[in-house]
Design a protein around this motif. Structure first.
Motif, PDB file in Angstrom:
ATOM      1  N   ASP A 107       0.775  -1.254   0.130  1.00 34.09           N
ATOM      2  CA  ASP A 107       0.048  -0.052  -0.038  1.00 34.09           C
ATOM      3  C   ASP A 107       0.947   1.426   0.083  1.00 34.09           C
ATOM      4  OD1 ASP A 107      -2.158  -1.355   0.208  1.00 34.09           O
ATOM      5  OD2 ASP A 107      -2.826  -1.267   2.084  1.00 34.09           O
ATOM      6  N   ALA A 108       1.820   1.317   0.917  1.00 33.67           N
ATOM      7  CA  ALA A 108       2.900   2.363   0.889  1.00 33.67           C
ATOM      8  C   ALA A 108       3.532   2.620  -0.273  1.00 33.67           C
ATOM      9  CB  ALA A 108       3.654   2.423   1.986  1.00 33.67           C
ATOM     10  N   ALA A 109       3.943   1.521  -1.110  1.00 38.73           N
ATOM     11  CA  ALA A 109       4.526   1.596  -2.341  1.00 38.73           C
ATOM     12  C   ALA A 109       3.583   2.241  -3.398  1.00 38.73           C
ATOM     13  CB  ALA A 109       5.112   0.337  -3.110  1.00 38.73           C
ATOM     14  N   VAL A 110       2.254   1.791  -3.458  1.00 36.49           N
ATOM     15  CA  VAL A 110       1.321   2.313  -4.302  1.00 36.49           C
ATOM     16  C   VAL A 110       1.028   3.649  -4.177  1.00 36.49           C
ATOM     17  CG1 VAL A 110      -1.200   2.001  -5.159  1.00 36.49           C
ATOM     18  CG2 VAL A 110       0.485   0.151  -4.692  1.00 36.49           C
ATOM     19  N   LEU A 111       0.911   3.991  -2.817  1.00 35.39           N
ATOM     20  CA  LEU A 111       0.603   5.352  -2.524  1.00 35.39           C
ATOM     21  C   LEU A 111       1.744   6.370  -2.839  1.00 35.39           C
ATOM     22  CD1 LEU A 111      -1.595   4.867   0.612  1.00 35.39           C
ATOM     23  CD2 LEU A 111      -2.334   5.394  -1.748  1.00 35.39           C
ATOM     24  N   ALA A 112       3.031   5.974  -2.727  1.00 35.79           N
ATOM     25  CA  ALA A 112       4.169   6.939  -2.845  1.00 35.79           C
ATOM     26  C   ALA A 112       4.471   7.114  -4.429  1.00 35.79           C
ATOM     27  CB  ALA A 112       5.333   6.043  -2.206  1.00 35.79           C
ATOM     28  N   ASP A 113       4.097   6.011  -5.176  1.00 33.97           N
ATOM     29  CA  ASP A 113       4.282   6.084  -6.592  1.00 33.97           C
ATOM     30  C   ASP A 113       3.083   6.813  -7.122  1.00 33.97           C
ATOM     31  OD1 ASP A 113       5.490   5.496  -8.799  1.00 33.97           O
ATOM     32  OD2 ASP A 113       4.834   3.558  -9.116  1.00 33.97           O
ATOM     33  N   GLU A 114       3.605   7.634  -8.186  1.00 37.75           N
ATOM     34  CA  GLU A 114       2.639   8.415  -8.877  1.00 37.75           C
ATOM     35  C   GLU A 114       2.081   7.741 -10.085  1.00 37.75           C
ATOM     36  OE1 GLU A 114       4.378  12.096 -10.118  1.00 37.75           O
ATOM     37  OE2 GLU A 114       5.438  12.312  -8.055  1.00 37.75           O
ATOM     38  N   LEU A 115       1.035   7.118  -9.951  1.00 34.14           N
ATOM     39  CA  LEU A 115       0.319   6.384 -11.013  1.00 34.14           C
ATOM     40  C   LEU A 115      -0.876   7.211 -11.627  1.00 34.14           C
ATOM     41  CD1 LEU A 115       0.537   2.623  -9.811  1.00 34.14           C
ATOM     42  CD2 LEU A 115       1.687   3.524 -11.622  1.00 34.14           C
ATOM     43  N   PRO A 116      -1.029   7.100 -12.791  1.00 36.85           N
ATOM     44  CA  PRO A 116      -2.608   7.502 -13.310  1.00 36.85           C
ATOM     45  C   PRO A 116      -3.619   6.888 -12.576  1.00 36.85           C
ATOM     46  CG  PRO A 116      -1.487   6.404 -14.990  1.00 36.85           C
ATOM     47  CD  PRO A 116      -0.573   6.428 -13.762  1.00 36.85           C
ATOM     48  N   LEU A 117      -4.838   7.325 -12.424  1.00 38.21           N
ATOM     49  CA  LEU A 117      -5.961   6.743 -12.068  1.00 38.21           C
ATOM     50  C   LEU A 117      -6.373   5.640 -13.191  1.00 38.21           C
ATOM     51  CD1 LEU A 117      -8.053   9.614 -10.782  1.00 38.21           C
ATOM     52  CD2 LEU A 117      -7.008   8.356  -9.470  1.00 38.21           C
ATOM     53  N   ALA A 119      -4.578   3.453 -14.066  1.00 39.59           N
ATOM     54  CA  ALA A 119      -3.946   2.156 -13.723  1.00 39.59           C
ATOM     55  C   ALA A 119      -4.477   1.479 -12.598  1.00 39.59           C
ATOM     56  CB  ALA A 119      -2.350   2.349 -13.053  1.00 39.59           C
ATOM     57  N   TYR A 120      -5.075   2.200 -11.853  1.00 38.72           N
ATOM     58  CA  TYR A 120      -5.902   1.379 -10.654  1.00 38.72           C
ATOM     59  C   TYR A 120      -7.307   0.646 -11.388  1.00 38.72           C
ATOM     60  CZ  TYR A 120      -3.140   4.095  -7.387  1.00 38.72           C
ATOM     61  OH  TYR A 120      -1.882   4.529  -6.716  1.00 38.72           O
ATOM     62  N   LEU A 121      -7.339   1.100 -12.235  1.00 39.77           N
ATOM     63  CA  LEU A 121      -8.852   0.359 -13.098  1.00 39.77           C
ATOM     64  C   LEU A 121      -8.498  -0.591 -13.958  1.00 39.77           C
ATOM     65  CD1 LEU A 121     -10.714   3.553 -13.645  1.00 39.77           C
ATOM     66  CD2 LEU A 121     -11.077   2.202 -11.750  1.00 39.77           C
ATOM     67  N   ASP A 122      -7.178  -0.615 -14.036  1.00 43.19           N
ATOM     68  CA  ASP A 122      -6.653  -1.915 -15.033  1.00 43.19           C
ATOM     69  C   ASP A 122      -6.883  -3.284 -14.346  1.00 43.19           C
ATOM     70  OD1 ASP A 122      -5.608  -3.322 -17.466  1.00 43.19           O
ATOM     71  OD2 ASP A 122      -3.779  -2.496 -16.879  1.00 43.19           O
ATOM     72  N   HIS A 123      -7.382  -4.168 -14.937  1.00 44.89           N
ATOM     73  CA  HIS A 123      -7.576  -5.656 -14.301  1.00 44.89           C
ATOM     74  C   HIS A 123      -6.077  -6.357 -14.270  1.00 44.89           C
ATOM     75  CE1 HIS A 123      -9.138  -9.361 -13.535  1.00 44.89           C
ATOM     76  NE2 HIS A 123      -8.614  -9.794 -14.321  1.00 44.89           N
ATOM     77  N   GLY A 124      -5.225  -6.117 -14.872  1.00 48.61           N
ATOM     78  CA  GLY A 124      -3.674  -6.579 -15.008  1.00 48.61           C
ATOM     79  C   GLY A 124      -3.007  -6.177 -13.757  1.00 48.61           C
ATOM     80  N   PHE A 125      -3.379  -4.578 -13.597  1.00 48.49           N
ATOM     81  CA  PHE A 125      -2.573  -4.152 -12.325  1.00 48.49           C
ATOM     82  C   PHE A 125      -3.030  -4.935 -10.890  1.00 48.49           C
ATOM     83  CE2 PHE A 125      -2.348  -0.721  -9.015  1.00 48.49           C
ATOM     84  CZ  PHE A 125      -0.786  -0.700  -9.161  1.00 48.49           C
ATOM     85  N   SER A 126      -4.380  -5.081 -11.253  1.00 47.73           N
ATOM     86  CA  SER A 126      -5.037  -5.634  -9.774  1.00 47.73           C
ATOM     87  C   SER A 126      -4.480  -7.366  -9.542  1.00 47.73           C
ATOM     88  CB  SER A 126      -6.458  -5.649  -9.804  1.00 47.73           C
ATOM     89  OG  SER A 126      -7.021  -6.497 -10.737  1.00 47.73           O
ATOM     90  N   VAL A 127      -4.204  -7.935 -10.810  1.00 52.98           N
ATOM     91  CA  VAL A 127      -3.707  -9.161 -10.731  1.00 52.98           C
ATOM     92  C   VAL A 127      -2.373  -8.908 -10.203  1.00 52.98           C
ATOM     93  CG1 VAL A 127      -2.849 -11.206 -12.379  1.00 52.98           C
ATOM     94  CG2 VAL A 127      -5.186 -10.088 -12.599  1.00 52.98           C
ATOM     95  N   TYR A 128      -1.684  -8.133 -10.761  1.00 53.72           N
ATOM     96  CA  TYR A 128       0.025  -7.848 -10.522  1.00 53.72           C
ATOM     97  C   TYR A 128      -0.043  -7.726  -8.742  1.00 53.72           C
ATOM     98  CZ  TYR A 128       4.420  -5.613  -9.539  1.00 53.72           C
ATOM     99  OH  TYR A 128       5.473  -5.085  -9.007  1.00 53.72           O
ATOM    100  N   LEU A 129      -0.901  -6.960  -8.363  1.00 52.86           N
ATOM    101  CA  LEU A 129      -0.992  -6.525  -6.882  1.00 52.86           C
ATOM    102  C   LEU A 129      -1.306  -7.931  -6.053  1.00 52.86           C
ATOM    103  CD1 LEU A 129      -2.741  -3.271  -6.499  1.00 52.86           C
ATOM    104  CD2 LEU A 129      -0.261  -3.586  -6.306  1.00 52.86           C
ATOM    105  N   ALA A 130      -2.200  -8.642  -6.727  1.00 49.82           N
ATOM    106  CA  ALA A 130      -2.478  -9.922  -5.874  1.00 49.82           C
ATOM    107  C   ALA A 130      -1.186 -11.057  -5.683  1.00 49.82           C
ATOM    108  CB  ALA A 130      -3.752 -10.472  -6.706  1.00 49.82           C
ATOM    109  N   ARG A 131      -0.645 -10.803  -6.952  1.00 45.71           N
ATOM    110  CA  ARG A 131       0.573 -11.779  -7.083  1.00 45.71           C
ATOM    111  C   ARG A 131       1.646 -11.341  -6.125  1.00 45.71           C
ATOM    112  NH1 ARG A 131       1.334 -13.105 -13.310  1.00 45.71           N
ATOM    113  NH2 ARG A 131      -0.469 -14.409 -13.722  1.00 45.71           N
ATOM    114  N   GLN A 132       1.761 -10.098  -5.688  1.00 47.75           N
ATOM    115  CA  GLN A 132       2.619  -9.484  -4.969  1.00 47.75           C
ATOM    116  C   GLN A 132       2.229  -9.621  -3.407  1.00 47.75           C
ATOM    117  OE1 GLN A 132       5.723  -8.041  -5.716  1.00 47.75           O
ATOM    118  NE2 GLN A 132       4.883  -8.669  -7.660  1.00 47.75           N
ATOM    119  N   THR A 133       1.026  -9.897  -3.293  1.00 51.53           N
ATOM    120  CA  THR A 133       0.694 -10.434  -1.537  1.00 51.53           C
ATOM    121  C   THR A 133       1.120 -11.679  -1.454  1.00 51.53           C
ATOM    122  OG1 THR A 133      -1.324 -10.529  -2.402  1.00 51.53           O
ATOM    123  CG2 THR A 133      -0.796  -8.208  -1.637  1.00 51.53           C
ATOM    124  N   ASP A 134       1.155 -12.489  -2.606  1.00 49.91           N
ATOM    125  CA  ASP A 134       1.233 -14.128  -2.292  1.00 49.91           C
ATOM    126  C   ASP A 134       2.423 -14.322  -2.070  1.00 49.91           C
ATOM    127  OD1 ASP A 134      -1.511 -14.552  -2.703  1.00 49.91           O
ATOM    128  OD2 ASP A 134      -1.454 -14.975  -4.678  1.00 49.91           O
TER     129      ASP A 134
END
Length: 134
Positions: A107-117, A119-134
């Motif tokens: 969460d800190a890395a996501v909030l500190a990085d400057e991403l466009p809005l 990116a948060y709506l992209d399905h691939g990005f949510s899959v990437y986040l899910a793989r990072q938590t596993d």
């Protein structure tokens, strides 16, 4: 039977055996009838029951854990169970805290990085986040 009764029974039997030849025939017949009656009344297959009133340990150490130190034996049973419960609870709390810290780092890395809005709506990005938590 206690020892006095047992000794009396042995003395009576011994006295009867000594004077068996001197007894009258009627007395001998009455004794034989009483013996047959006693054997007929006797139960052949009577179950034996015994009431055990104290715990006995194998190996002859039963006296050590008996009357004065009975709490010591109970403590020896309960203490490992308490240690197991504390250990399992500690492991659960440690894993839970580890999972919280990993999620907080993402969460800190996501909030500190400057991403466009977008990116948060992209399905691939949510899959990437899910793989990072596993």
């Amino acid at each position: 039977m206690n020892t006095k009764e047992l000794n009396f029974a042995y003395k009576v039997r011994h006295a009867l055996n000594e004077n068996l030849d001197n007894l009258p025939a009627s007395t001998t017949q009455r004794l034989a009838a009483a013996r047959r009656k006693a054997l007929a009344v006797k139960r052949d297959h009577a179950p034996l029951h015994a009431l055990v009133s104290e715990t006995v340990f194998a190996g002859g150490i039963g006296g050590y854990f008996q009357q004065p130190n009975r709490w010591f034996a109970r403590l020896g049973t309960i203490l490992p169970l308490i240690a197991l419960i504390i250990g399992l609870t500690g492991m659960f709390q440690f894993e839970k805290q580890k999972r919280i810290n990993e999620t907080a780092d993402i969460d800190a890395a996501v909030l500190a990085d400057e991403l466009p809005l977008s990116a948060y709506l992209d399905h691939g990005f949510s899959v990437y986040l899910a793989r990072q938590t596993d």
